[in-house]
Design an enzyme around this catalytic site. Structure first.
Site, PDB file in Angstrom:
ATOM      1  N   TYR A 262      -8.495   4.329   2.176  1.00  0.00           N
ATOM      2  CA  TYR A 262      -7.642   4.833   1.091  1.00  0.00           C
ATOM      3  C   TYR A 262      -8.399   4.819  -0.243  1.00  0.00           C
ATOM      4  O   TYR A 262      -8.425   5.828  -0.965  1.00  0.00           O
ATOM      5  CB  TYR A 262      -6.383   3.963   1.041  1.00  0.00           C
ATOM      6  CG  TYR A 262      -5.548   4.059  -0.206  1.00  0.00           C
ATOM      7  CD1 TYR A 262      -4.792   5.195  -0.485  1.00  0.00           C
ATOM      8  CD2 TYR A 262      -5.482   2.988  -1.104  1.00  0.00           C
ATOM      9  CE1 TYR A 262      -4.004   5.264  -1.632  1.00  0.00           C
ATOM     10  CE2 TYR A 262      -4.703   3.046  -2.239  1.00  0.00           C
ATOM     11  CZ  TYR A 262      -3.967   4.191  -2.508  1.00  0.00           C
ATOM     12  OH  TYR A 262      -3.202   4.257  -3.647  1.00  0.00           O
TER      13      TYR A 262
HETATM   14  N1  LIG Z   1       1.376   1.488  -4.256  1.00  0.00           N
HETATM   15  C1  LIG Z   1       0.548   1.041  -5.168  1.00  0.00           C
HETATM   16  O1  LIG Z   1       0.517  -0.159  -5.532  1.00  0.00           O
HETATM   17  C2  LIG Z   1      -0.402   2.018  -5.825  1.00  0.00           C
HETATM   18  C3  LIG Z   1      -1.324   1.534  -6.735  1.00  0.00           C
HETATM   19  C4  LIG Z   1      -2.138   2.451  -7.417  1.00  0.00           C
HETATM   20  C5  LIG Z   1      -2.009   3.800  -7.173  1.00  0.00           C
HETATM   21  N2  LIG Z   1      -1.108   4.247  -6.250  1.00  0.00           N
HETATM   22  C6  LIG Z   1      -0.987   5.708  -6.074  1.00  0.00           C
HETATM   23  O2  LIG Z   1       0.018   6.139  -6.959  1.00  0.00           O
HETATM   24  C7  LIG Z   1       0.562   7.373  -6.491  1.00  0.00           C
HETATM   25  C8  LIG Z   1       2.067   7.368  -6.681  1.00  0.00           C
HETATM   26  O3  LIG Z   1       2.640   6.262  -6.026  1.00  0.00           O
HETATM   27  P1  LIG Z   1       4.194   6.260  -5.666  1.00  0.00           P
HETATM   28  O4  LIG Z   1       4.621   4.874  -5.529  1.00  0.00           O
HETATM   29  O5  LIG Z   1       4.927   7.192  -6.555  1.00  0.00           O
HETATM   30  O6  LIG Z   1       4.103   6.925  -4.197  1.00  0.00           O
HETATM   31  P2  LIG Z   1       5.301   7.390  -3.246  1.00  0.00           P
HETATM   32  O7  LIG Z   1       6.591   6.837  -3.689  1.00  0.00           O
HETATM   33  O8  LIG Z   1       4.836   7.145  -1.836  1.00  0.00           O
HETATM   34  O9  LIG Z   1       5.357   8.972  -3.510  1.00  0.00           O
HETATM   35  C9  LIG Z   1       4.429   9.825  -2.964  1.00  0.00           C
HETATM   36  C10 LIG Z   1       5.057  11.190  -2.847  1.00  0.00           C
HETATM   37  O10 LIG Z   1       4.115  12.074  -2.234  1.00  0.00           O
HETATM   38  C11 LIG Z   1       4.829  12.910  -1.355  1.00  0.00           C
HETATM   39  N3  LIG Z   1       4.016  13.483  -0.298  1.00  0.00           N
HETATM   40  C12 LIG Z   1       3.464  12.834   0.749  1.00  0.00           C
HETATM   41  N4  LIG Z   1       2.845  13.706   1.548  1.00  0.00           N
HETATM   42  C13 LIG Z   1       3.006  14.922   0.989  1.00  0.00           C
HETATM   43  C14 LIG Z   1       2.594  16.237   1.359  1.00  0.00           C
HETATM   44  N5  LIG Z   1       1.920  16.481   2.505  1.00  0.00           N
HETATM   45  N6  LIG Z   1       2.922  17.272   0.557  1.00  0.00           N
HETATM   46  C15 LIG Z   1       3.628  17.048  -0.579  1.00  0.00           C
HETATM   47  N7  LIG Z   1       4.050  15.832  -0.973  1.00  0.00           N
HETATM   48  C16 LIG Z   1       3.748  14.786  -0.196  1.00  0.00           C
HETATM   49  C17 LIG Z   1       5.873  11.993  -0.759  1.00  0.00           C
HETATM   50  O11 LIG Z   1       6.872  12.748  -0.136  1.00  0.00           O
HETATM   51  P3  LIG Z   1       7.478  12.303   1.297  1.00  0.00           P
HETATM   52  O12 LIG Z   1       8.616  11.385   0.967  1.00  0.00           O
HETATM   53  O13 LIG Z   1       7.887  13.609   1.910  1.00  0.00           O
HETATM   54  O14 LIG Z   1       6.397  11.599   2.078  1.00  0.00           O
HETATM   55  C18 LIG Z   1       6.330  11.229  -1.988  1.00  0.00           C
HETATM   56  O15 LIG Z   1       7.348  11.920  -2.668  1.00  0.00           O
HETATM   57  C19 LIG Z   1       0.096   7.546  -5.060  1.00  0.00           C
HETATM   58  O16 LIG Z   1      -0.882   8.559  -5.034  1.00  0.00           O
HETATM   59  C20 LIG Z   1      -0.536   6.200  -4.731  1.00  0.00           C
HETATM   60  O17 LIG Z   1      -1.647   6.349  -3.868  1.00  0.00           O
HETATM   61  C21 LIG Z   1      -0.294   3.390  -5.584  1.00  0.00           C
END
Ligand SMILES: NC(=O)c1ccc[n+]([C@@H]2O[C@H](COP(=O)([O-])OP(=O)(O)OC[C@H]3O[C@@H](n4cnc5c(N)ncnc54)[C@H](OP(=O)(O)O)[C@@H]3O)[C@@H](O)[C@H]2O)c1
Length: 216
Positions: free
Chosen positions: A129
């Protein structure tokens, strides 16, 4: 401002859509499942279906056309290394190509600290990742887009404080999704904050001040 969000129904995405809509921006939120359309409408944005895996660059460009800015906060969210490659990696590359094709210059990417969770239990999936996210950052910086990369620390669902630490290099930490959304909202309205990578954690600087400092 007309903003197109990819990942609009997600944790950061729906918070950002709410902030942008409240200030009067026109927001289009891309989603995959029908149920997410209601989440997007509830945040004040207009839903449009789309999928980073199955849509072509041309199809994505057609959806992006007419917007001023793209915000990409989509992610595979631990659903497997293949999905991470397809969504966080190739999906970002497709979205950037679509933005260029559609003439949408401003492109904000939510990425991750390359040093996320160092010292924790190593996992092949997490290493993959972080590597894919870093490659996506590299790819975006090599486009002709007016890009901004935001690398938040570990995301929390608790309420934001409106205060952050933000800079080109900051110590790793946590940050509420509320504050990530607030930072991107402010950054989108500061056009001179461009072609920089910003690392973001909780801190003691009001979001507006943090953006203003970086812009100068
Ligand atoms: N979690 C952490 O602690 C952390 C830390 C740093 C950075 N990040 C990054 O921050 C970003 C935002 O995080 P978040 O918590 O908002 O993530 P999230 O809640 O998982 O939201 C991700 C979104 O992407 C959509 N998605 C997934 N696959 C897709 C596709 N094929 N086409 C279009 N949309 C798609 C998902 O839709 P579905 O519901 O349909 O899957 C969901 O709405 C992510 O990129 C993550 O990697 C996360």
């Amino acid at each position: 401002m007309r903003v197109f969000q990819i990942g609009a129904a997600g944790g950061v995405g729906r918070r950002l859509a709410g902030l942008l809509s409240e200030r009067g921006d026109e927001v289009t939120g891309m989603h995959r499942s029908l149920a997410q359309a209601d989440t997007i409408r509830a945040s004040g944005a207009t839903p449009v279906t789309g999928d980073l895996i199955s849509d072509t660059v041309e199809e994505l460009a057609g959806k992006l056309a007419g917007h001023d800015t793209v915000v990409f906060s989509a992610g595979a969210h631990g659903t497997g290394m293949d999905k991470t490659t397809l969504i966080d990696g190739q999906g970002l590359e497709k979205a950037a190509a679509a933005a260029e094709a559609a003439g949408v210059d401003r492109f904000v990417l939510v990425s991750v600290f390359p040093d996320a969770l160092r010292g924790g239990e190593p996992s092949e999936g997490f290493e993959h990742y972080v590597k894919v996210k870093k490659s996506a950052d590299v790819h975006l910086t090599r486009t002709g887009l007016d890009w901004l990369i935001v690398r938040p620390g570990t995301l929390l669902d608790g309420p934001g404080t409106g205060q952050v630490t933000a800079g080109p290099a900051v110590e790793y930490g946590d940050v509420p999704r509320d504050d990530v959304a607030a930072f991107i909202d402010a950054a989108l309205h500061e056009p001179s904050l461009s072609r920089v990578i910003v690392e973001l954690t909780s801190g003691d600087t009001p979001v507006g001040d943090a953006v203003a400092r970086l812009a100068t």
